[in-house]
Design a protein around this motif. Sequence first.
Motif, PDB file in Angstrom:
ATOM      1  N   ALA A 209      31.720  31.750 -18.864  1.00 19.58           N
ATOM      2  CA  ALA A 209      32.376  31.807 -20.175  1.00 19.58           C
ATOM      3  C   ALA A 209      33.867  31.493 -20.048  1.00 19.58           C
ATOM      4  CB  ALA A 209      32.166  33.181 -20.806  1.00 19.58           C
ATOM      5  N   SER A 210      34.493  31.991 -18.988  1.00 18.37           N
ATOM      6  CA  SER A 210      35.925  31.732 -18.779  1.00 18.37           C
ATOM      7  C   SER A 210      36.180  30.266 -18.475  1.00 18.37           C
ATOM      8  CB  SER A 210      36.455  32.601 -17.629  1.00 18.37           C
ATOM      9  OG  SER A 210      36.420  33.964 -17.959  1.00 18.37           O
ATOM     10  N   VAL A 211      35.323  29.666 -17.649  1.00 18.54           N
ATOM     11  CA  VAL A 211      35.484  28.253 -17.306  1.00 18.54           C
ATOM     12  C   VAL A 211      35.386  27.389 -18.566  1.00 18.54           C
ATOM     13  CG1 VAL A 211      34.362  26.311 -16.119  1.00 18.54           C
ATOM     14  CG2 VAL A 211      34.729  28.472 -14.913  1.00 18.54           C
ATOM     15  N   VAL A 212      34.457  27.710 -19.445  1.00 16.38           N
ATOM     16  CA  VAL A 212      34.305  26.958 -20.693  1.00 16.38           C
ATOM     17  C   VAL A 212      35.518  27.171 -21.599  1.00 16.38           C
ATOM     18  CG1 VAL A 212      32.954  26.751 -22.819  1.00 16.38           C
ATOM     19  CG2 VAL A 212      31.782  26.945 -20.609  1.00 16.38           C
ATOM     20  N   ALA A 213      35.929  28.426 -21.789  1.00 10.77           N
ATOM     21  CA  ALA A 213      37.038  28.727 -22.694  1.00 10.77           C
ATOM     22  C   ALA A 213      38.354  28.151 -22.179  1.00 10.77           C
ATOM     23  CB  ALA A 213      37.159  30.245 -22.873  1.00 10.77           C
TER      24      ALA A 213
ATOM     25  N   ALA B  66      29.781  26.246 -10.117  1.00 11.92           N
ATOM     26  CA  ALA B  66      30.488  25.495  -9.076  1.00 11.92           C
ATOM     27  C   ALA B  66      30.636  24.026  -9.460  1.00 11.92           C
ATOM     28  CB  ALA B  66      29.750  25.622  -7.747  1.00 11.92           C
ATOM     29  N   GLY B  67      29.560  23.405  -9.933  1.00 13.55           N
ATOM     30  CA  GLY B  67      29.611  21.995 -10.302  1.00 13.55           C
ATOM     31  C   GLY B  67      30.593  21.727 -11.441  1.00 13.55           C
ATOM     32  N   THR B  68      30.702  22.671 -12.365  1.00 13.10           N
ATOM     33  CA  THR B  68      31.634  22.503 -13.476  1.00 13.10           C
ATOM     34  C   THR B  68      33.073  22.664 -13.014  1.00 13.10           C
ATOM     35  OG1 THR B  68      29.932  23.358 -14.975  1.00 13.10           O
ATOM     36  CG2 THR B  68      32.178  23.256 -15.824  1.00 13.10           C
ATOM     37  N   VAL B  69      33.318  23.609 -12.120  1.00 17.47           N
ATOM     38  CA  VAL B  69      34.664  23.770 -11.552  1.00 17.47           C
ATOM     39  C   VAL B  69      35.086  22.485 -10.840  1.00 17.47           C
ATOM     40  CG1 VAL B  69      35.973  24.984  -9.738  1.00 17.47           C
ATOM     41  CG2 VAL B  69      34.570  26.277 -11.364  1.00 17.47           C
ATOM     42  N   TRP B  70      34.197  21.899 -10.048  1.00 21.42           N
ATOM     43  CA  TRP B  70      34.522  20.653  -9.343  1.00 21.42           C
ATOM     44  C   TRP B  70      34.834  19.527 -10.327  1.00 21.42           C
ATOM     45  CZ3 TRP B  70      29.917  21.371  -5.533  1.00 21.42           C
ATOM     46  CH2 TRP B  70      30.364  22.041  -4.377  1.00 21.42           C
TER      47      TRP B  70
ATOM     48  N   ASP C 156      47.858  20.339 -15.051  1.00 20.51           N
ATOM     49  CA  ASP C 156      48.160  21.479 -15.898  1.00 20.51           C
ATOM     50  C   ASP C 156      48.128  22.719 -15.010  1.00 20.51           C
ATOM     51  OD1 ASP C 156      47.955  22.462 -19.070  1.00 20.51           O
ATOM     52  OD2 ASP C 156      47.109  23.888 -17.633  1.00 20.51           O
ATOM     53  N   ARG C 157      49.272  23.345 -14.849  1.00 18.36           N
ATOM     54  CA  ARG C 157      49.396  24.477 -13.928  1.00 18.36           C
ATOM     55  C   ARG C 157      48.495  25.640 -14.330  1.00 18.36           C
ATOM     56  NH1 ARG C 157      52.131  28.900 -14.539  1.00 18.36           N
ATOM     57  NH2 ARG C 157      53.234  28.030 -16.337  1.00 18.36           N
ATOM     58  N   ILE C 158      48.339  25.859 -15.631  1.00 18.88           N
ATOM     59  CA  ILE C 158      47.548  27.002 -16.107  1.00 18.88           C
ATOM     60  C   ILE C 158      46.075  26.812 -15.749  1.00 18.88           C
ATOM     61  CG2 ILE C 158      46.847  28.323 -18.134  1.00 18.88           C
ATOM     62  CD1 ILE C 158      49.518  27.518 -19.423  1.00 18.88           C
ATOM     63  N   LEU C 159      45.529  25.622 -16.041  1.00 21.74           N
ATOM     64  CA  LEU C 159      44.118  25.380 -15.737  1.00 21.74           C
ATOM     65  C   LEU C 159      43.886  25.398 -14.233  1.00 21.74           C
ATOM     66  CD1 LEU C 159      41.254  24.681 -16.701  1.00 21.74           C
ATOM     67  CD2 LEU C 159      41.865  22.268 -16.455  1.00 21.74           C
ATOM     68  N   ARG C 160      44.760  24.767 -13.468  1.00 23.96           N
ATOM     69  CA  ARG C 160      44.569  24.713 -12.023  1.00 23.96           C
ATOM     70  C   ARG C 160      44.553  26.119 -11.430  1.00 23.96           C
ATOM     71  NH1 ARG C 160      44.428  20.901  -8.277  1.00 23.96           N
ATOM     72  NH2 ARG C 160      44.839  21.487  -6.134  1.00 23.96           N
ATOM     73  N   SER C 161      45.435  26.967 -11.916  1.00 24.48           N
ATOM     74  CA  SER C 161      45.477  28.348 -11.422  1.00 24.48           C
ATOM     75  C   SER C 161      44.181  29.079 -11.751  1.00 24.48           C
ATOM     76  CB  SER C 161      46.669  29.073 -12.045  1.00 24.48           C
ATOM     77  OG  SER C 161      46.706  30.421 -11.639  1.00 24.48           O
ATOM     78  N   ALA C 162      43.657  28.869 -12.953  1.00 26.52           N
ATOM     79  CA  ALA C 162      42.416  29.528 -13.356  1.00 26.52           C
ATOM     80  C   ALA C 162      41.241  29.026 -12.525  1.00 26.52           C
ATOM     81  CB  ALA C 162      42.158  29.297 -14.842  1.00 26.52           C
ATOM     82  N   LEU C 163      41.171  27.713 -12.296  1.00 24.53           N
ATOM     83  CA  LEU C 163      40.072  27.152 -11.505  1.00 24.53           C
ATOM     84  C   LEU C 163      40.153  27.612 -10.055  1.00 24.53           C
ATOM     85  CD1 LEU C 163      39.957  23.505 -12.921  1.00 24.53           C
ATOM     86  CD2 LEU C 163      38.269  25.325 -13.284  1.00 24.53           C
ATOM     87  N   ARG C 164      41.373  27.719  -9.526  1.00 26.25           N
ATOM     88  CA  ARG C 164      41.512  28.179  -8.146  1.00 26.25           C
ATOM     89  C   ARG C 164      41.051  29.626  -8.011  1.00 26.25           C
ATOM     90  NH1 ARG C 164      43.531  25.968  -4.028  1.00 26.25           N
ATOM     91  NH2 ARG C 164      44.569  24.350  -5.241  1.00 26.25           N
ATOM     92  N   ALA C 165      41.372  30.455  -8.995  1.00 26.61           N
ATOM     93  CA  ALA C 165      40.937  31.856  -8.954  1.00 26.61           C
ATOM     94  C   ALA C 165      39.411  31.939  -9.015  1.00 26.61           C
ATOM     95  CB  ALA C 165      41.566  32.630 -10.108  1.00 26.61           C
TER      96      ALA C 165
ATOM     97  N   LEU D 165      34.204  29.148  -2.952  1.00 23.17           N
ATOM     98  CA  LEU D 165      33.976  27.712  -3.103  1.00 23.17           C
ATOM     99  C   LEU D 165      35.222  26.938  -2.705  1.00 23.17           C
ATOM    100  CD1 LEU D 165      31.869  25.662  -4.445  1.00 23.17           C
ATOM    101  CD2 LEU D 165      33.317  25.841  -6.475  1.00 23.17           C
ATOM    102  N   LEU D 166      35.040  25.860  -1.951  1.00 26.67           N
ATOM    103  CA  LEU D 166      36.132  24.953  -1.645  1.00 26.67           C
ATOM    104  C   LEU D 166      36.457  24.169  -2.912  1.00 26.67           C
ATOM    105  CD1 LEU D 166      37.991  23.799   0.604  1.00 26.67           C
ATOM    106  CD2 LEU D 166      36.222  22.061   0.999  1.00 26.67           C
ATOM    107  N   LEU D 167      37.679  24.330  -3.432  1.00 29.13           N
ATOM    108  CA  LEU D 167      38.012  23.734  -4.719  1.00 29.13           C
ATOM    109  C   LEU D 167      38.196  22.228  -4.625  1.00 29.13           C
ATOM    110  CD1 LEU D 167      38.723  24.118  -7.705  1.00 29.13           C
ATOM    111  CD2 LEU D 167      41.083  24.577  -7.021  1.00 29.13           C
ATOM    112  N   ASP D 168      38.894  21.762  -3.600  1.00 29.60           N
ATOM    113  CA  ASP D 168      39.222  20.344  -3.470  1.00 29.60           C
ATOM    114  C   ASP D 168      38.401  19.743  -2.329  1.00 29.60           C
ATOM    115  OD1 ASP D 168      41.466  20.433  -5.404  1.00 29.60           O
ATOM    116  OD2 ASP D 168      42.374  21.731  -3.887  1.00 29.60           O
ATOM    117  N   LEU D 169      37.367  18.975  -2.684  1.00 30.16           N
ATOM    118  CA  LEU D 169      36.582  18.273  -1.673  1.00 30.16           C
ATOM    119  C   LEU D 169      37.388  17.061  -1.202  1.00 30.16           C
ATOM    120  CD1 LEU D 169      33.078  18.375  -3.389  1.00 30.16           C
ATOM    121  CD2 LEU D 169      34.105  20.038  -1.835  1.00 30.16           C
TER     122      LEU D 169
END
Length: 263
Positions: A16-20, A215-219, A230-239, A246-250
């Motif tokens: 839900a957080s990833v979508v929002a 995981a697939g959506t985060v990637w 976007d610093r805000i989104l990147r921070s949320a995805l990293r968390a 999960l390794l964020l950056d393949l």
Amino acid sequence: MGEGPIGSERLLELAASVVADWHEYLDREPTTKAHMLPRAACLYGLAMHNTNLLEFVSQSHRGGTSPLFLMPQIRTIFETGITGQWIAQVDDAASAWINDGRRQSVNLVDRLRNSSNDAFRAAADPIENARVNYAPLPSTSGQVARSFENICDEIGTGADGSYQYYKVMCGFTHPSVDLSDQYLADEQGDPPTGLHGLRAPKFDDTDVWLYLAVAGTVWAQIAFQYGAKDRILRSALRATANELGLLLDLKPTDKAWLRQNSL
């Protein structure tokens, strides 16, 4: 790539957080540089589709839908996330991916025109007109773009079992013995004297499938965000990636670098 000690409820919260967070990111109207527009266009569509699918999968999961019925969507999310990372991280991958889409469209229309079915032949022109017509783009990645297994190898997920997990999902998506077996009771006689069929699949309701969808959506989202930062989104995805383990950056493998630098 481990599942980690995350239960279903927490995975649903993360979904839900990833979508929002993604929709809030789009509300901030991210921009990208002009020379990155073709790649960004590819990646935006993939990330947006994964986000929509994740919302559908998570809501269906919460409603008690068997993961077997959601497998086509989960497989698509997983494949799309890895493909998005490849397009974002390998310099000429976007051009190769676009070229391969054109190649497949041309082959599709040609085969429809040669079909013995009148309705299929009649569909050839509308399908061709609906596709974008463009000249081939320069790329060294053409052969890689034709195979998801090759993409996994080039983006560093070929050795960790990701492609094998993808093949497991294919077995529960396409007609297969594994799929048929889901509707047969385990207590058949040996040798069987009759058929004990089930009306609902006996599929194990494990959280790993929801984990793969998140995981697939985060990637896919982070792949688009590389060019529309976007610093805000990147921070949320990293968390989220950290909590998933999960390794964020393949990253591209040496094979990818050597191929591109050999010309």
